[in-house]
Write a protein that holds these residues in place. Structure first.
Motif, PDB file in Angstrom:
ATOM      1  N   LEU A 107       0.846  -1.188   0.000  1.00 20.40           N
ATOM      2  CA  LEU A 107       0.000   0.000   0.000  1.00 20.40           C
ATOM      3  C   LEU A 107       0.881   1.238   0.000  1.00 20.40           C
ATOM      4  CD1 LEU A 107      -0.161   1.557   2.998  1.00 20.40           C
ATOM      5  CD2 LEU A 107      -1.289  -0.558   3.594  1.00 20.40           C
ATOM      6  N   TYR A 108       0.307   2.316  -0.510  1.00 18.69           N
ATOM      7  CA  TYR A 108       0.971   3.619  -0.547  1.00 18.69           C
ATOM      8  C   TYR A 108       0.071   4.564   0.208  1.00 18.69           C
ATOM      9  CZ  TYR A 108       2.751   7.981  -2.753  1.00 18.69           C
ATOM     10  OH  TYR A 108       3.266   9.229  -3.009  1.00 18.69           O
ATOM     11  N   LEU A 109       0.618   5.270   1.182  1.00 21.32           N
ATOM     12  CA  LEU A 109      -0.163   6.205   1.982  1.00 21.32           C
ATOM     13  C   LEU A 109       0.291   7.623   1.672  1.00 21.32           C
ATOM     14  CD1 LEU A 109      -1.246   5.976   5.654  1.00 21.32           C
ATOM     15  CD2 LEU A 109      -0.004   7.999   4.905  1.00 21.32           C
ATOM     16  N   ASP A 110      -0.686   8.501   1.402  1.00 19.93           N
ATOM     17  CA  ASP A 110      -0.399   9.908   1.118  1.00 19.93           C
ATOM     18  C   ASP A 110      -1.247  10.743   2.076  1.00 19.93           C
ATOM     19  OD1 ASP A 110      -0.240  12.502   0.181  1.00 19.93           O
ATOM     20  OD2 ASP A 110      -0.475  11.975  -1.932  1.00 19.93           O
ATOM     21  N   ARG A 136       4.392  10.634   2.742  1.00 17.04           N
ATOM     22  CA  ARG A 136       3.985   9.704   1.680  1.00 17.04           C
ATOM     23  C   ARG A 136       4.968   8.548   1.729  1.00 17.04           C
ATOM     24  NH1 ARG A 136       3.280  14.696  -1.359  1.00 17.04           N
ATOM     25  NH2 ARG A 136       5.213  14.410  -2.487  1.00 17.04           N
ATOM     26  N   TYR A 137       4.446   7.337   1.829  1.00 13.72           N
ATOM     27  CA  TYR A 137       5.354   6.190   1.901  1.00 13.72           C
ATOM     28  C   TYR A 137       4.679   4.932   1.373  1.00 13.72           C
ATOM     29  CZ  TYR A 137       2.852   4.601   6.125  1.00 13.72           C
ATOM     30  OH  TYR A 137       1.894   4.166   7.010  1.00 13.72           O
ATOM     31  N   GLU A 138       5.509   3.913   1.126  1.00 15.82           N
ATOM     32  CA  GLU A 138       5.015   2.621   0.652  1.00 15.82           C
ATOM     33  C   GLU A 138       5.375   1.549   1.671  1.00 15.82           C
ATOM     34  OE1 GLU A 138       5.751   0.166  -3.442  1.00 15.82           O
ATOM     35  OE2 GLU A 138       7.326   0.053  -1.928  1.00 15.82           O
ATOM     36  N   VAL A 139       4.423   0.628   1.920  1.00  7.64           N
ATOM     37  CA  VAL A 139       4.677  -0.552   2.751  1.00  7.64           C
ATOM     38  C   VAL A 139       4.472  -1.758   1.861  1.00  7.64           C
ATOM     39  CG1 VAL A 139       3.963  -1.880   4.774  1.00  7.64           C
ATOM     40  CG2 VAL A 139       3.709   0.594   4.777  1.00  7.64           C
ATOM     41  N   ARG A 149       9.331   2.147   2.447  1.00 10.49           N
ATOM     42  CA  ARG A 149      10.135   3.139   1.706  1.00 10.49           C
ATOM     43  C   ARG A 149       9.461   4.498   1.842  1.00 10.49           C
ATOM     44  NH1 ARG A 149      11.086   1.515  -4.337  1.00 10.49           N
ATOM     45  NH2 ARG A 149       8.823   1.291  -4.290  1.00 10.49           N
ATOM     46  N   VAL A 150      10.224   5.493   2.267  1.00 12.79           N
ATOM     47  CA  VAL A 150       9.658   6.818   2.525  1.00 12.79           C
ATOM     48  C   VAL A 150       9.964   7.740   1.349  1.00 12.79           C
ATOM     49  CG1 VAL A 150       9.540   8.745   4.143  1.00 12.79           C
ATOM     50  CG2 VAL A 150      10.038   6.443   4.986  1.00 12.79           C
ATOM     51  N   ASP A 167      13.277   8.896   7.109  1.00 14.49           N
ATOM     52  CA  ASP A 167      12.713  10.061   6.433  1.00 14.49           C
ATOM     53  C   ASP A 167      12.929   9.921   4.933  1.00 14.49           C
ATOM     54  OD1 ASP A 167      15.404  10.549   6.270  1.00 14.49           O
ATOM     55  OD2 ASP A 167      15.389  12.229   7.678  1.00 14.49           O
ATOM     56  N   ARG A 168      12.711  11.016   4.191  1.00 17.87           N
ATOM     57  CA  ARG A 168      12.727  10.972   2.723  1.00 17.87           C
ATOM     58  C   ARG A 168      13.935  10.196   2.188  1.00 17.87           C
ATOM     59  NH1 ARG A 168      11.257  13.226  -2.100  1.00 17.87           N
ATOM     60  NH2 ARG A 168      12.976  13.627  -3.495  1.00 17.87           N
ATOM     61  N   GLY A 169      13.661   9.222   1.326  1.00 19.29           N
ATOM     62  CA  GLY A 169      14.750   8.428   0.741  1.00 19.29           C
ATOM     63  C   GLY A 169      15.234   7.319   1.659  1.00 19.29           C
ATOM     64  N   GLY A 170      14.590   7.176   2.803  1.00 19.42           N
ATOM     65  CA  GLY A 170      14.987   6.129   3.738  1.00 19.42           C
ATOM     66  C   GLY A 170      14.173   4.870   3.525  1.00 19.42           C
TER      67      GLY A 170
END
Length: 282
Positions: A107-110, A136-139, A149-150, A167-170
């Motif tokens: 899933l992607y959460l925004d 915004r991230y993906e699980v 992934r963030v 955080d971003r890119g982590g």
């Protein structure tokens, strides 16, 4: 005969009293919806109280609803505006408006459209809890690991191994041996599915800057004009064309040429140039 009538009246009066008493006590009502369906393809199944049905756009979803996408994809909006997009082969249950259980898939959460207080949404997957902190991230959950992934903002991951943030890119990977931190790309082909899990914007008659803002947000790459004069010249340009089922890069390649423009991708930045200057633009 009169005795029977009197008894019937008495029973009716008692029944009425009981109904009113239950109403005043607040007899359990069906739980209020906690989400609505933004997008759904075929094969997606919604299940609630043992009743399964094909998902439809606009469906109101109540606590306890299980969504299985099979070969399809879907997107839902929670009551607070947080958007969840579900990849194919995903199985998720909406427990409450702020907590859901992921059994498999991605899933992607925004949360950029969140309204009201900044309450986090918890995604629970195999004993691990993922919370967004404005992001915004993906699980993605597989047999071997849970990967987060963030793309933007910050995420908190809590498991039996402790709590970690990214955080971003982590990237955080939860495996049987612990939580592993690393870096992840915020754009590229393995993010393309998120555009296919939501209805694309209707372009007809919209200004180019609006389309580019969409492409930047969904594609994860900054988009810049080659020079300010070119940007000013295109501020009022109106775009046309259908971008259903296209990736962000494919959508750019459909829309930009119709505006006399093209793109150059340099590393992680997309530069917009005049079509005449686009020799070797790709």
């Amino acid at each position: 005969g009169g005795a029977i009538v009197a008894a019937a009246v008495l029973v009716f009066a008692l029944a009425l009293t009981l109904v009113n008493w239950q109403r005043e006590r607040g007899a359990p009502q069906a739980a209020a919806p906690i989400a609505s369906t933004l997008f759904v393809t075929s094969e997606v199944v919604f299940e609630h109280d043992g009743q399964a049905r094909a998902g439809r756009v606009g469906d109101a979803l109540r606590p306890g609803t299980r969504i299985t996408t099979h070969g399809g994809r879907a997107a839902i909006a929670l009551a607070n505006g947080v958007e969840l997009r579900l990849d194919s082969n995903t199985d998720i249950t909406l427990d409450t408006e702020r907590s859901m259980s992921l059994a498999r898939g991605a899933l992607y959460l925004d949360s950029s459209h969140r309204t009201g207080p900044p309450e986090t949404v918890a995604i629970v997957a195999r004993g691990t809890v993922i919370r967004d902190i404005g992001t915004r991230y993906e699980v993605r959950l597989s047999d071997q690991e849970l990967r987060v992934r963030v793309r933007d903002g910050r995420v908190e991951v809590s498991s039996a191994f402790g709590m970690r943030e990214a955080d971003r890119g982590g990237q955080l990977r939860v495996t049987s041996s612990g939580i592993l931190s690393g870096r992840a790309s915020t754009s590229g082909a393995d993010w393309d599915w998120i555009v296919r899990a939501i209805r694309p914007p209707q372009l007809e008659g919209r200004p180019l800057p609006e389309f580019l803002a969409w492409a930047e947000r969904e594609g994860g790459r900054p988009i810049r004009f080659a020079d300010p004069a070119l940007e000013r010249a295109n501020a009022a340009t109106i775009v046309y064309g259908a971008i259903e089922r296209l990736t962000v890069e494919e959508a750019l390649d459909v829309v930009l040429p119709s505006c006399g423009l093209a793109r150059r991708t340099d590393g992680d930045v997309i530069t917009i140039v005049a079509a005449d200057d686009a020799r070797g633009a790709k």
